[in-house]
Design a protein around this motif. Structure first.
Motif, PDB file in Angstrom:
ATOM      1  N   LYS A  23       0.814  -1.216   0.000  1.00 32.05           N
ATOM      2  CA  LYS A  23       0.000   0.000   0.000  1.00 32.05           C
ATOM      3  C   LYS A  23       0.847   1.266   0.000  1.00 32.05           C
ATOM      4  O   LYS A  23       0.608   2.188  -0.797  1.00 32.05           O
ATOM      5  CB  LYS A  23      -0.930  -0.005   1.211  1.00 32.05           C
ATOM      6  CG  LYS A  23      -1.764   1.263   1.397  1.00 32.05           C
ATOM      7  CD  LYS A  23      -2.657   1.146   2.629  1.00 32.05           C
ATOM      8  CE  LYS A  23      -3.533   2.371   2.808  1.00 32.05           C
ATOM      9  NZ  LYS A  23      -2.737   3.537   3.250  1.00 32.05           N
ATOM     10  N   ASN A  24       1.824   1.355   0.900  1.00 29.12           N
ATOM     11  CA  ASN A  24       2.606   2.584   1.032  1.00 29.12           C
ATOM     12  C   ASN A  24       3.347   2.935  -0.249  1.00 29.12           C
ATOM     13  O   ASN A  24       3.490   4.117  -0.587  1.00 29.12           O
ATOM     14  CB  ASN A  24       3.591   2.459   2.194  1.00 29.12           C
ATOM     15  CG  ASN A  24       2.890   2.408   3.542  1.00 29.12           C
ATOM     16  OD1 ASN A  24       1.744   2.843   3.672  1.00 29.12           O
ATOM     17  ND2 ASN A  24       3.566   1.886   4.544  1.00 29.12           N
ATOM     18  N   MET A  25       3.798   1.921  -0.969  1.00 29.61           N
ATOM     19  CA  MET A  25       4.500   2.172  -2.226  1.00 29.61           C
ATOM     20  C   MET A  25       3.517   2.533  -3.342  1.00 29.61           C
ATOM     21  O   MET A  25       3.709   3.518  -4.058  1.00 29.61           O
ATOM     22  CB  MET A  25       5.307   0.936  -2.643  1.00 29.61           C
ATOM     23  CG  MET A  25       6.015   1.088  -3.989  1.00 29.61           C
ATOM     24  SD  MET A  25       6.779  -0.443  -4.561  1.00 29.61           S
ATOM     25  CE  MET A  25       5.351  -1.390  -5.069  1.00 29.61           C
ATOM     26  N   VAL A  26       2.449   1.762  -3.464  1.00 29.64           N
ATOM     27  CA  VAL A  26       1.540   1.914  -4.603  1.00 29.64           C
ATOM     28  C   VAL A  26       0.798   3.248  -4.553  1.00 29.64           C
ATOM     29  O   VAL A  26       0.557   3.866  -5.592  1.00 29.64           O
ATOM     30  CB  VAL A  26       0.563   0.723  -4.672  1.00 29.64           C
ATOM     31  CG1 VAL A  26      -0.512   0.940  -5.734  1.00 29.64           C
ATOM     32  CG2 VAL A  26       1.336  -0.566  -4.960  1.00 29.64           C
ATOM     33  N   GLU A  27       0.456   3.736  -3.359  1.00 34.03           N
ATOM     34  CA  GLU A  27      -0.304   4.987  -3.313  1.00 34.03           C
ATOM     35  C   GLU A  27       0.538   6.200  -3.697  1.00 34.03           C
ATOM     36  O   GLU A  27       0.000   7.277  -3.946  1.00 34.03           O
ATOM     37  CB  GLU A  27      -0.954   5.182  -1.942  1.00 34.03           C
ATOM     38  CG  GLU A  27      -0.016   5.449  -0.813  1.00 34.03           C
ATOM     39  CD  GLU A  27      -0.777   5.557   0.509  1.00 34.03           C
ATOM     40  OE1 GLU A  27      -2.030   5.556   0.493  1.00 34.03           O
ATOM     41  OE2 GLU A  27      -0.118   5.618   1.558  1.00 34.03           O
TER      42      GLU A  27
ATOM     43  N   TRP B 196      -4.720  -4.779   0.672  1.00 35.80           N
ATOM     44  CA  TRP B 196      -5.477  -3.527   0.546  1.00 35.80           C
ATOM     45  C   TRP B 196      -6.087  -3.442  -0.850  1.00 35.80           C
ATOM     46  O   TRP B 196      -5.480  -3.881  -1.820  1.00 35.80           O
ATOM     47  CB  TRP B 196      -4.576  -2.317   0.775  1.00 35.80           C
ATOM     48  CG  TRP B 196      -4.021  -2.228   2.158  1.00 35.80           C
ATOM     49  CD1 TRP B 196      -2.866  -2.797   2.629  1.00 35.80           C
ATOM     50  CD2 TRP B 196      -4.597  -1.539   3.273  1.00 35.80           C
ATOM     51  NE1 TRP B 196      -2.691  -2.501   3.949  1.00 35.80           N
ATOM     52  CE2 TRP B 196      -3.734  -1.729   4.378  1.00 35.80           C
ATOM     53  CE3 TRP B 196      -5.753  -0.773   3.429  1.00 35.80           C
ATOM     54  CZ2 TRP B 196      -3.996  -1.177   5.631  1.00 35.80           C
ATOM     55  CZ3 TRP B 196      -6.016  -0.224   4.682  1.00 35.80           C
ATOM     56  CH2 TRP B 196      -5.144  -0.429   5.761  1.00 35.80           C
ATOM     57  N   MET B 197      -7.260  -2.842  -0.927  1.00 35.20           N
ATOM     58  CA  MET B 197      -7.959  -2.675  -2.200  1.00 35.20           C
ATOM     59  C   MET B 197      -7.979  -1.193  -2.569  1.00 35.20           C
ATOM     60  O   MET B 197      -8.063  -0.326  -1.689  1.00 35.20           O
ATOM     61  CB  MET B 197      -9.387  -3.203  -2.093  1.00 35.20           C
ATOM     62  CG  MET B 197     -10.113  -3.355  -3.425  1.00 35.20           C
ATOM     63  SD  MET B 197     -11.789  -4.088  -3.245  1.00 35.20           S
ATOM     64  CE  MET B 197     -11.407  -5.712  -2.584  1.00 35.20           C
ATOM     65  N   TYR B 198      -7.904  -0.919  -3.885  1.00 37.64           N
ATOM     66  CA  TYR B 198      -7.849   0.484  -4.304  1.00 37.64           C
ATOM     67  C   TYR B 198      -8.441   0.683  -5.696  1.00 37.64           C
ATOM     68  O   TYR B 198      -8.678  -0.271  -6.443  1.00 37.64           O
ATOM     69  CB  TYR B 198      -6.408   0.999  -4.274  1.00 37.64           C
ATOM     70  CG  TYR B 198      -5.478   0.445  -5.336  1.00 37.64           C
ATOM     71  CD1 TYR B 198      -5.184   1.185  -6.482  1.00 37.64           C
ATOM     72  CD2 TYR B 198      -4.861  -0.795  -5.198  1.00 37.64           C
ATOM     73  CE1 TYR B 198      -4.313   0.704  -7.457  1.00 37.64           C
ATOM     74  CE2 TYR B 198      -3.996  -1.281  -6.155  1.00 37.64           C
ATOM     75  CZ  TYR B 198      -3.721  -0.528  -7.284  1.00 37.64           C
ATOM     76  OH  TYR B 198      -2.860  -1.015  -8.252  1.00 37.64           O
ATOM     77  N   ALA B 199      -8.661   1.969  -6.006  1.00 34.65           N
ATOM     78  CA  ALA B 199      -9.072   2.378  -7.351  1.00 34.65           C
ATOM     79  C   ALA B 199      -8.076   3.406  -7.863  1.00 34.65           C
ATOM     80  O   ALA B 199      -7.559   4.226  -7.093  1.00 34.65           O
ATOM     81  CB  ALA B 199     -10.473   2.974  -7.331  1.00 34.65           C
TER      82      ALA B 199
END
Length: 267
Positions: free
Chosen positions: A155-159, A243-246
């Protein structure tokens, strides 16, 4: 109210009551057996309620025959319902600029809208960490360019990633509009299926089961792809949830969460 048959020394009488006043009289020997019987009788998801004897939560391995009650009276148990997935329907805007998040028309859900052209694209996560099988269904309200939905343990990297850099990482399992992004990008592996890309107006359901290393994607109620068996998620670690995201790309892109919950999106 009739008493179920009860083998001697193997089970005890339990009186269960919920907050609306409904009552059940059951026989069970362990917490897991009692919870299963309550769920079946009242058509409940076992992950959506707790059973309390006094102030103590009954665990699955609780020996009910050892729980105290007055004389031969049934053990009195209170049922409390709760949301097993708090915040799964809510986008977290705290790490970003150029977007807004607001309440949607669906209870417990939010809408994400991109308000600025910069940054190029934005990966916006839902607030709830995923450790159990669950789903989120999104409504693609408006999409001018790229758009993706998916999961990651990083999560911390992808966001922090934007634009074409999304194509250089190997830690996401996502479903996209199929423009510069392939329709499916599973652990760095591109998969394109003719006609599978998402479009404005589609409803996209993402189902994740970390224990099975599974993520699957449905469009308008029909399954379009799963990562298994060839491209599983990494093994789940309790201290590192999924974690899920858009991902929204163009100004005025808009995505709403319309429902979420434990288990699969469709029966």
């Amino acid at each position: 109210m009739s008493m179920p048959s009860m083998p001697a020394a193997l089970a005890r009488a339990v009186a269960v009551q919920d907050l609306t006043g409904r009552q059940l009289l059951l026989a069970a020997a362990r917490g897991s057996e009692l919870k299963c019987a309550v769920a079946k009788a009242w058509d409940l998801d076992m992950r959506s309620f707790r059973l309390l004897a006094g102030t103590a939560v009954l665990q699955e391995d609780t020996d009910l025959t050892c729980c105290s009650a007055e004389g031969d009276a049934p053990l009195e148990v209170q049922l409390l319902k709760f949301d097993p997935l708090p915040q799964l329907g809510r986008f977290d805007a705290s790490s970003h600029s150029g977007i807004e998040v607001f309440e949607s028309e669906h209870q417990g859900c939010t809408t994400l809208r991109k308000t600025q052209a910069f940054p190029d694209s934005t990966n916006v996560f839902l607030c709830h960490p995923i450790r159990e099988p669950c789903f989120v269904e999104f409504d693609v309200v408006r999409s001018g360019d790229e758009m993706s939905f998916g999961v990651t343990y990083k999560k911390n990297m992808v966001e922090q990633i934007s634009g074409f850099a999304n194509l250089s990482i190997r830690d996401t399992w996502i479903y996209s509009k199929q423009k510069s992004m392939p329709a499916f990008f599973f652990g760095g592996v591109k998969k394109s299926i003719p006609g599978a890309g998402l479009l404005e107006g589609d409803r996209i359901a993402v189902y994740a089961d970390p224990g099975e290393q599974l993520v699957s994607f449905s469009k308008n109620g029909a399954l379009v792809a799963s990562n298994l068996p060839d491209l599983p998620l990494p093994p789940m670690e309790e201290e590192h949830p999924l974690w899920m995201y858009a991902m929204v790309d163009q100004r005025q892109d808009e995505v709403s969460v319309i429902r979420f919950g434990p288990g699969k999106p469709y029966d």
